[in-house]
Motif scaffolding. Structure first.
Motif, PDB file in Angstrom:
ATOM      1  N   VAL A  54       0.841  -1.202   0.000  1.00  0.00           N
ATOM      2  CA  VAL A  54       0.000   0.000   0.000  1.00  0.00           C
ATOM      3  C   VAL A  54       0.879   1.256   0.000  1.00  0.00           C
ATOM      4  N   ALA A  55       1.949   1.235   0.821  1.00  0.00           N
ATOM      5  CA  ALA A  55       2.836   2.405   0.885  1.00  0.00           C
ATOM      6  C   ALA A  55       3.504   2.675  -0.469  1.00  0.00           C
ATOM      7  N   TRP A  56       3.723   1.641  -1.246  1.00  0.00           N
ATOM      8  CA  TRP A  56       4.369   1.803  -2.560  1.00  0.00           C
ATOM      9  C   TRP A  56       3.387   2.372  -3.582  1.00  0.00           C
ATOM     10  N   PHE A  57       2.174   1.823  -3.599  1.00  0.00           N
ATOM     11  CA  PHE A  57       1.221   2.215  -4.640  1.00  0.00           C
ATOM     12  C   PHE A  57       0.317   3.390  -4.217  1.00  0.00           C
ATOM     13  N   VAL A  58      -0.180   3.358  -2.982  1.00  0.00           N
ATOM     14  CA  VAL A  58      -1.079   4.437  -2.512  1.00  0.00           C
ATOM     15  C   VAL A  58      -0.657   4.858  -1.097  1.00  0.00           C
ATOM     16  N   PRO A  59       0.431   5.595  -0.954  1.00  0.00           N
ATOM     17  CA  PRO A  59       0.983   5.885   0.380  1.00  0.00           C
ATOM     18  C   PRO A  59      -0.030   6.505   1.342  1.00  0.00           C
ATOM     19  N   SER A  60      -0.939   7.295   0.823  1.00  0.00           N
ATOM     20  CA  SER A  60      -1.869   8.004   1.716  1.00  0.00           C
ATOM     21  C   SER A  60      -2.877   7.058   2.391  1.00  0.00           C
ATOM     22  N   LEU A  61      -2.971   5.824   1.876  1.00  0.00           N
ATOM     23  CA  LEU A  61      -3.976   4.898   2.429  1.00  0.00           C
ATOM     24  C   LEU A  61      -3.396   3.871   3.422  1.00  0.00           C
ATOM     25  N   SER A  62      -2.137   4.059   3.816  1.00  0.00           N
ATOM     26  CA  SER A  62      -1.487   3.055   4.671  1.00  0.00           C
ATOM     27  C   SER A  62      -2.278   2.759   5.942  1.00  0.00           C
ATOM     28  N   VAL A  63      -2.617   3.830   6.684  1.00  0.00           N
ATOM     29  CA  VAL A  63      -3.304   3.638   7.965  1.00  0.00           C
ATOM     30  C   VAL A  63      -4.718   3.104   7.728  1.00  0.00           C
ATOM     31  N   VAL A  64      -5.400   3.676   6.714  1.00  0.00           N
ATOM     32  CA  VAL A  64      -6.769   3.248   6.410  1.00  0.00           C
ATOM     33  C   VAL A  64      -6.804   1.748   6.111  1.00  0.00           C
ATOM     34  N   ALA A  65      -5.817   1.271   5.349  1.00  0.00           N
ATOM     35  CA  ALA A  65      -5.786  -0.142   4.966  1.00  0.00           C
ATOM     36  C   ALA A  65      -5.683  -1.032   6.196  1.00  0.00           C
ATOM     37  N   ASN A  66      -4.801  -0.679   7.148  1.00  0.00           N
ATOM     38  CA  ASN A  66      -4.637  -1.485   8.367  1.00  0.00           C
ATOM     39  C   ASN A  66      -5.931  -1.563   9.170  1.00  0.00           C
ATOM     40  N   VAL A  67      -6.528  -0.391   9.365  1.00  0.00           N
ATOM     41  CA  VAL A  67      -7.732  -0.331  10.205  1.00  0.00           C
ATOM     42  C   VAL A  67      -8.902  -1.048   9.517  1.00  0.00           C
ATOM     43  N   THR A  68      -8.986  -0.894   8.175  1.00  0.00           N
ATOM     44  CA  THR A  68     -10.064  -1.565   7.432  1.00  0.00           C
ATOM     45  C   THR A  68      -9.922  -3.080   7.559  1.00  0.00           C
ATOM     46  N   LEU A  69      -8.694  -3.552   7.425  1.00  0.00           N
ATOM     47  CA  LEU A  69      -8.447  -4.989   7.556  1.00  0.00           C
ATOM     48  C   LEU A  69      -8.882  -5.482   8.938  1.00  0.00           C
ATOM     49  N   MET A  70      -8.503  -4.722   9.964  1.00  0.00           N
ATOM     50  CA  MET A  70      -8.861  -5.109  11.334  1.00  0.00           C
ATOM     51  C   MET A  70     -10.384  -5.162  11.500  1.00  0.00           C
TER      52      MET A  70
END
Lengths: 235, 288
Positions: free
Chosen positions: B254-270
């Motif tokens: 995510v950090a490579w392709f869409v850096p701004s979504l790093s935190v969102v991705a983690n929380v969404t997964l959780m």
């Protein structure tokens, strides 16, 4: 006979509720004593209080003259008390081998001989020795719980309703095993199944509303239907 | 393919660091039922002690061991003096561990200052390989190696030793462990201190990766560790390992392709995992 466990006017509580309100009893070395009583009389709480799992308010509780009151559970167990709770207390995620091993205080020759003895007593456990305990039936879990309490050279074992939820044929096997165990060990047994209690016990205490209300020899209770009906209800 | 390989190494290295934090946190939660917010602080204490020792001795190994030993003791003190008083009382645990976090993070600022302090990577880990178009940093490969070693070590400890057996039993029935004559409180202290030492190892290895350590680094890594515990399931070592690798790899991609979504991705997964598997992927049924 030499006194082993002595309890006088024991009062214990859970949260705001006083459960035991004056239990008095004595277990002598080598005896098999049964605690009887209706549901909710305080039998399970009595065993948990002896183990230090329920707080004591007053009274005395001593093993061979040494007080057990206010002591951490693990030091009470180390005094030589084995405990088989109502729900077996088996560790589901451990194998049978590990359940026995965790209970061993040392792995000397005598302990390993006792392990072999319980595996002979309960061959089911030997067959499933490497299996996780969660795969065992209720009867096998009870066997494991009792085996674990016998693995050390305990002075007394406390067994809480071993017949609960078990099929009659399993209870019969359990009764034979307990009769064998009582030849070598002192037993304090809580039991609602009167037939099992009679098969194992020599003396009895009846608890009602947290108090000792009667005591005597098992033969006397077996022959006194009025007493049974008065204290134990429908048996 | 080059990018894939690079992201794989970066993701696994990140996962290894998160694992060091999360494994201790997970066992503390599973065995002791303690919600421990001091973990991030213990992480930065590990990092700062590592840097202080390394700048004096120039010995990587000694500095890492010093960080782990000091924070092990700090963890033992935390458990004995504070945490042991609030077993079974989650609101009190949260308040007391948050309080310790604030105090000990401020202590870091008092001792080492509010601005980040820097540290160089040890010479033997400072290089990089260029394979095709991908750059592989030696230190990241080293982190994967350490993560693997620690995972194997903890696995052996939990499955092959008496300590591990007591921990596994204690997660299910702490009362029954005591009734077998085992002082479970002693194991609680050991587990808490061991978890603290793992957090310190994470901090000590994190500092040379980023080249610096700041007093705010703990919070970010603590959040990641909590996410891993939720994903993997509390008390599950396998869950921590799997969750850390998954989060590390996902973070790298995510950090490579869409850096701004790093935190969102983690929380969404959780949130997704909580919705479908409330006990986490490998959570144990815990009876208190």
């Amino acid at each position: 006979m030499k006194s082993l466990l002595k309890i006088e006017d024991l009062v214990s509580y859970i949260g705001l509720y006083t459960i035991l309100q004056g239990v008095t009893m004595e277990v002598n070395k080598g005896e098999a004593v049964v605690i009887l009583g209706r549901n909710g009389a305080g039998k399970t709480t009595l065993l948990r209080t002896i183990m230090g799992l329920v707080n004591t308010r007053s009274g005395t509780l001593a093993l061979e003259g040494r007080s057990l009151i206010g002591r951490p559970t693990y030091t009470i167990a180390k005094e030589g008390i084995g405990y088989c709770p109502e729900d077996y207390g088996v560790f589901d995620e451990l194998t049978i081998e590990e359940n026995l091993k965790i209970a061993m205080w040392k792995e000397d020759k005598e302990t390993l001989q006792r392990r072999d003895y319980v595996l002979d007593l309960f061959p089911d456990l030997k067959v499933a020795y490497k299996r996780l305990s969660k795969t065992l039936s209720g009867g096998q879990r009870q066997m494991l719980s009792i085996s674990r309490s016998l693995i050390n050279d305990n002075k007394i074992i406390l067994i809480d309703e071993p017949s609960k939820g078990l099929a009659p044929v399993v209870i019969e096997r359990l009764a034979h095993a307990l009769q064998e165990i009582r030849k070598h060990t002192t037993i304090l047994l809580v039991e609602q199944n009167f037939a099992l209690a009679c098969a194992v016990g020599e003396r009895y205490y009846i608890i009602d509303e947290g108090r000792t209300v009667d005591e005597g020899r098992m033969e006397a209770l077996m022959s006194d239907k009025a007493l049974q009906s008065r204290h134990l209800g429908a048996i | 393919m080059d990018v894939f390989f690079m992201l794989l190494i970066n993701g696994l290295a990140e996962g290894a660091l998160i694992f060091l934090m999360a494994s201790g946190l997970s066992i503390i939660l599973g065995l002791m039922g303690v919600v421990n917010f001091t973990h991030g602080t213990l992480f930065i204490w590990g990092g700062y002690i590592y840097i202080a020792t390394y700048n004096r001795t120039q010995s990587f190994l000694l500095s890492v061991l010093a960080a782990m030993a000091a924070v092990f003791l700090l963890g033992a003190v935390f458990e004995k003096l504070f945490v042991s008083r609030v077993y079974g009382n989650i609101p009190a645990q949260i308040l007391i561990t948050l309080g310790l976090q604030v105090i000990f993070t401020d202590l870091v600022r008092l001792i080492w200052g509010a601005t980040p302090i820097t540290v160089a990577r040890p010479d033997f880990l400072a290089g990089r390989w260029v394979i095709g178009g991908a750059t592989i940093v030696h230190y990241r490969v080293f982190l994967i190696f350490v993560g693997l070693l620690v995972a194997i070590g903890i696995h052996l400890l939990i499955t092959k030793t008496r300590i591990g057996m007591v921990i596994r039993a204690g997660v299910q029935r702490p009362d029954m462990v005591q009734a077998l004559g085992i002082n479970i409180k002693l194991y609680f202290t050991f587990v808490f201190a061991g978890g603290a030492a793992l957090a310190a190892l994470g901090g000590a290895l994190y500092a040379p990766l980023t080249g610096s350590m700041s007093s705010t680094a703990g919070l970010h890594n603590q959040v990641l560790a909590f996410i891993v515990v939720v994903i993997g399931g509390m008390g599950s070592f396998l869950g921590s390992a799997f969750g850390s690798i998954f989060l590390g790899l996902m973070g790298a991609v995510v950090a490579w392709f869409v850096p701004s979504l790093s935190v969102v991705a983690n929380v969404t997964l959780m949130a997704l995992i909580l919705a479908f598997k409330p006990n986490g992927l490998f959570g144990l049924a815990v009876k208190k």
